[in-house]
Design a protein around this motif. Structure first.
Motif, PDB file in Angstrom:
ATOM      1  N   PHE A  17      21.554   9.075   9.652  1.00  0.00           N
ATOM      2  CA  PHE A  17      21.833  10.246   8.823  1.00  0.00           C
ATOM      3  C   PHE A  17      20.555  11.061   8.642  1.00  0.00           C
ATOM      4  O   PHE A  17      19.451  10.584   8.905  1.00  0.00           O
ATOM      5  N   ASP A  18      20.733  12.288   8.204  1.00  0.00           N
ATOM      6  CA  ASP A  18      19.628  13.219   8.026  1.00  0.00           C
ATOM      7  C   ASP A  18      18.981  12.987   6.656  1.00  0.00           C
ATOM      8  O   ASP A  18      19.518  13.418   5.632  1.00  0.00           O
ATOM      9  N   THR A  19      17.865  12.286   6.624  1.00  0.00           N
ATOM     10  CA  THR A  19      17.191  11.977   5.359  1.00  0.00           C
ATOM     11  C   THR A  19      16.674  13.236   4.676  1.00  0.00           C
ATOM     12  O   THR A  19      16.591  13.278   3.449  1.00  0.00           O
ATOM     13  N   ASP A  20      16.347  14.271   5.461  1.00  0.00           N
ATOM     14  CA  ASP A  20      15.900  15.537   4.860  1.00  0.00           C
ATOM     15  C   ASP A  20      17.034  16.194   4.071  1.00  0.00           C
ATOM     16  O   ASP A  20      16.802  16.788   3.024  1.00  0.00           O
ATOM     17  N   GLU A  21      18.256  16.084   4.573  1.00  0.00           N
ATOM     18  CA  GLU A  21      19.396  16.647   3.845  1.00  0.00           C
ATOM     19  C   GLU A  21      19.604  15.904   2.527  1.00  0.00           C
ATOM     20  O   GLU A  21      19.914  16.519   1.507  1.00  0.00           O
ATOM     21  N   VAL A  22      19.428  14.593   2.538  1.00  0.00           N
ATOM     22  CA  VAL A  22      19.540  13.812   1.305  1.00  0.00           C
ATOM     23  C   VAL A  22      18.494  14.296   0.299  1.00  0.00           C
ATOM     24  O   VAL A  22      18.799  14.536  -0.871  1.00  0.00           O
ATOM     25  N   THR A  23      17.276  14.470   0.755  1.00  0.00           N
ATOM     26  CA  THR A  23      16.194  14.957  -0.111  1.00  0.00           C
ATOM     27  C   THR A  23      16.547  16.319  -0.691  1.00  0.00           C
ATOM     28  O   THR A  23      16.405  16.547  -1.901  1.00  0.00           O
ATOM     29  N   ASN A  24      17.011  17.225   0.151  1.00  0.00           N
ATOM     30  CA  ASN A  24      17.349  18.577  -0.306  1.00  0.00           C
ATOM     31  C   ASN A  24      18.491  18.568  -1.309  1.00  0.00           C
ATOM     32  O   ASN A  24      18.428  19.262  -2.329  1.00  0.00           O
ATOM     33  N   ARG A  25      19.526  17.801  -1.043  1.00  0.00           N
ATOM     34  CA  ARG A  25      20.688  17.796  -1.937  1.00  0.00           C
ATOM     35  C   ARG A  25      20.407  17.102  -3.263  1.00  0.00           C
ATOM     36  O   ARG A  25      20.909  17.524  -4.299  1.00  0.00           O
ATOM     37  N   LEU A  26      19.602  16.053  -3.244  1.00  0.00           N
ATOM     38  CA  LEU A  26      19.238  15.379  -4.492  1.00  0.00           C
ATOM     39  C   LEU A  26      18.156  16.140  -5.254  1.00  0.00           C
ATOM     40  O   LEU A  26      18.030  15.990  -6.460  1.00  0.00           O
ATOM     41  N   GLY A  27      17.355  16.912  -4.531  1.00  0.00           N
ATOM     42  CA  GLY A  27      16.248  17.615  -5.176  1.00  0.00           C
ATOM     43  C   GLY A  27      15.150  16.670  -5.614  1.00  0.00           C
ATOM     44  O   GLY A  27      14.402  16.950  -6.546  1.00  0.00           O
ATOM     45  N   ILE A  28      15.062  15.533  -4.947  1.00  0.00           N
ATOM     46  CA  ILE A  28      14.058  14.513  -5.265  1.00  0.00           C
ATOM     47  C   ILE A  28      13.358  14.118  -3.973  1.00  0.00           C
ATOM     48  O   ILE A  28      14.022  13.784  -2.989  1.00  0.00           O
ATOM     49  N   ILE A  82      25.156  11.710  -5.140  1.00  0.00           N
ATOM     50  CA  ILE A  82      24.985  10.423  -4.442  1.00  0.00           C
ATOM     51  C   ILE A  82      26.306   9.985  -3.825  1.00  0.00           C
ATOM     52  O   ILE A  82      26.350   9.593  -2.652  1.00  0.00           O
ATOM     53  N   ASN A  83      27.371  10.075  -4.594  1.00  0.00           N
ATOM     54  CA  ASN A  83      28.677   9.668  -4.076  1.00  0.00           C
ATOM     55  C   ASN A  83      29.129  10.552  -2.916  1.00  0.00           C
ATOM     56  O   ASN A  83      29.691  10.054  -1.938  1.00  0.00           O
ATOM     57  N   ASP A  84      28.878  11.849  -2.996  1.00  0.00           N
ATOM     58  CA  ASP A  84      29.216  12.762  -1.890  1.00  0.00           C
ATOM     59  C   ASP A  84      28.426  12.399  -0.634  1.00  0.00           C
ATOM     60  O   ASP A  84      28.981  12.376   0.468  1.00  0.00           O
ATOM     61  N   LEU A  85      27.130  12.114  -0.792  1.00  0.00           N
ATOM     62  CA  LEU A  85      26.290  11.722   0.346  1.00  0.00           C
ATOM     63  C   LEU A  85      26.767  10.409   0.952  1.00  0.00           C
ATOM     64  O   LEU A  85      26.831  10.270   2.179  1.00  0.00           O
ATOM     65  N   LYS A  86      27.098   9.451   0.094  1.00  0.00           N
ATOM     66  CA  LYS A  86      27.570   8.148   0.577  1.00  0.00           C
ATOM     67  C   LYS A  86      28.848   8.317   1.398  1.00  0.00           C
ATOM     68  O   LYS A  86      28.987   7.693   2.453  1.00  0.00           O
ATOM     69  N   LYS A  87      29.742   9.168   0.913  1.00  0.00           N
ATOM     70  CA  LYS A  87      31.001   9.388   1.620  1.00  0.00           C
ATOM     71  C   LYS A  87      30.768  10.149   2.928  1.00  0.00           C
ATOM     72  O   LYS A  87      31.288   9.782   3.978  1.00  0.00           O
ATOM     73  N   GLN A  88      29.969  11.229   2.863  1.00  0.00           N
ATOM     74  CA  GLN A  88      29.732  12.065   4.042  1.00  0.00           C
ATOM     75  C   GLN A  88      29.061  11.287   5.166  1.00  0.00           C
ATOM     76  O   GLN A  88      29.429  11.427   6.338  1.00  0.00           O
ATOM     77  N   PHE A  89      28.055  10.482   4.838  1.00  0.00           N
ATOM     78  CA  PHE A  89      27.255   9.800   5.860  1.00  0.00           C
ATOM     79  C   PHE A  89      27.574   8.303   5.992  1.00  0.00           C
ATOM     80  O   PHE A  89      26.867   7.585   6.701  1.00  0.00           O
ATOM     81  N   TYR A 123      27.753   1.120 -11.441  1.00  0.00           N
ATOM     82  CA  TYR A 123      29.209   1.103 -11.264  1.00  0.00           C
ATOM     83  C   TYR A 123      29.710   2.412 -10.652  1.00  0.00           C
ATOM     84  O   TYR A 123      30.457   2.406  -9.669  1.00  0.00           O
ATOM     85  N   LYS A 124      29.288   3.539 -11.227  1.00  0.00           N
ATOM     86  CA  LYS A 124      29.809   4.840 -10.778  1.00  0.00           C
ATOM     87  C   LYS A 124      29.365   5.194  -9.357  1.00  0.00           C
ATOM     88  O   LYS A 124      30.027   5.993  -8.693  1.00  0.00           O
ATOM     89  N   THR A 125      28.253   4.639  -8.904  1.00  0.00           N
ATOM     90  CA  THR A 125      27.773   4.923  -7.545  1.00  0.00           C
ATOM     91  C   THR A 125      28.074   3.770  -6.582  1.00  0.00           C
ATOM     92  O   THR A 125      27.665   3.821  -5.425  1.00  0.00           O
ATOM     93  N   SER A 126      28.774   2.750  -7.069  1.00  0.00           N
ATOM     94  CA  SER A 126      29.056   1.547  -6.254  1.00  0.00           C
ATOM     95  C   SER A 126      27.784   1.011  -5.602  1.00  0.00           C
ATOM     96  O   SER A 126      27.723   0.744  -4.410  1.00  0.00           O
ATOM     97  N   THR A 127      26.755   0.893  -6.417  1.00  0.00           N
ATOM     98  CA  THR A 127      25.451   0.415  -5.956  1.00  0.00           C
ATOM     99  C   THR A 127      25.309  -1.074  -6.242  1.00  0.00           C
ATOM    100  O   THR A 127      25.543  -1.527  -7.359  1.00  0.00           O
ATOM    101  N   THR A 128      24.930  -1.823  -5.221  1.00  0.00           N
ATOM    102  CA  THR A 128      24.665  -3.242  -5.408  1.00  0.00           C
ATOM    103  C   THR A 128      23.226  -3.422  -5.895  1.00  0.00           C
ATOM    104  O   THR A 128      22.402  -2.510  -5.778  1.00  0.00           O
ATOM    105  N   THR A 129      22.953  -4.590  -6.435  1.00  0.00           N
ATOM    106  CA  THR A 129      21.573  -4.921  -6.789  1.00  0.00           C
ATOM    107  C   THR A 129      21.134  -6.092  -5.928  1.00  0.00           C
ATOM    108  O   THR A 129      21.947  -6.920  -5.511  1.00  0.00           O
ATOM    109  N   ASP A 130      19.859  -6.124  -5.655  1.00  0.00           N
ATOM    110  CA  ASP A 130      19.270  -7.226  -4.912  1.00  0.00           C
ATOM    111  C   ASP A 130      17.931  -7.523  -5.565  1.00  0.00           C
ATOM    112  O   ASP A 130      17.195  -6.591  -5.905  1.00  0.00           O
ATOM    113  N   ILE A 131      17.656  -8.783  -5.775  1.00  0.00           N
ATOM    114  CA  ILE A 131      16.397  -9.176  -6.407  1.00  0.00           C
ATOM    115  C   ILE A 131      15.662 -10.125  -5.480  1.00  0.00           C
ATOM    116  O   ILE A 131      16.174 -11.188  -5.133  1.00  0.00           O
ATOM    117  N   ASP A 132      14.481  -9.707  -5.053  1.00  0.00           N
ATOM    118  CA  ASP A 132      13.593 -10.570  -4.269  1.00  0.00           C
ATOM    119  C   ASP A 132      12.538 -11.111  -5.221  1.00  0.00           C
ATOM    120  O   ASP A 132      11.919 -10.341  -5.967  1.00  0.00           O
TER     121      ASP A 132
END
Length: 141
Positions: A17-28, A82-89, A123-132
């Protein structure tokens, strides 16, 4: 006293996926990102794309929740994007906690727990957690 290099990051991962588009859409601006096929650290080329927002390493040792909140606070108002990006890509998202535990009995161990804002974001972003978890002993340095 050595404090380890504990840190937290949120990542969006996918095949390509286009990481630059993610940056632009999130503004971060991400801490780092790469695309599938970029030069890898352990392999000649990475096999997936990733956009990652991370805290500084070693910034906090005891209250790991502060690191989680630092990341979630930057992204909380971006849930829909985030949810739109997850779905699109076709992306997966993860909140990664890299935790260093001091085995020196004279020092406190870190605490970790999620407040309701973090749980709602995950929950709202369906994000998992991982702990190393890694160990170190500050008494040996």
């Amino acid at each position: 006293m050595e404090t380890g290099n504990s840190y937290v990051y949120f990542a969006l991962k996918g095949d390509s996926f286009d990481t630059d588009e993610v940056t632009n859409r999130l503004g971060i601006k991400p801490t780092d990102s790469w695309r599938k096929g970029d030069k890898g650290f352990y392999k000649s080329a990475v096999e997936f794309a990733m956009w990652r927002l991370s805290t500084d390493k070693g910034k906090e040792y005891i209250q790991i929740d502060n690191l989680v909140d630092e990341i979630v606070s930057q992204l909380y108002d971006k849930i829909e994007i985030i949810n739109d990006l997850k779905k699109q890509f076709n992306l997966d998202s993860v909140l990664e906690i890299v935790l260093y535990i001091d085995t020196n009995e004279d020092n406190s161990t870190p605490a970790l727990g999620h407040d309701l804002k973090t749980i709602e974001f995950l929950y709202k972003t369906s994000t998992t957690t991982d702990i190393d978890i890694y160990r170190f002993n500050s008494a040996r340095n």
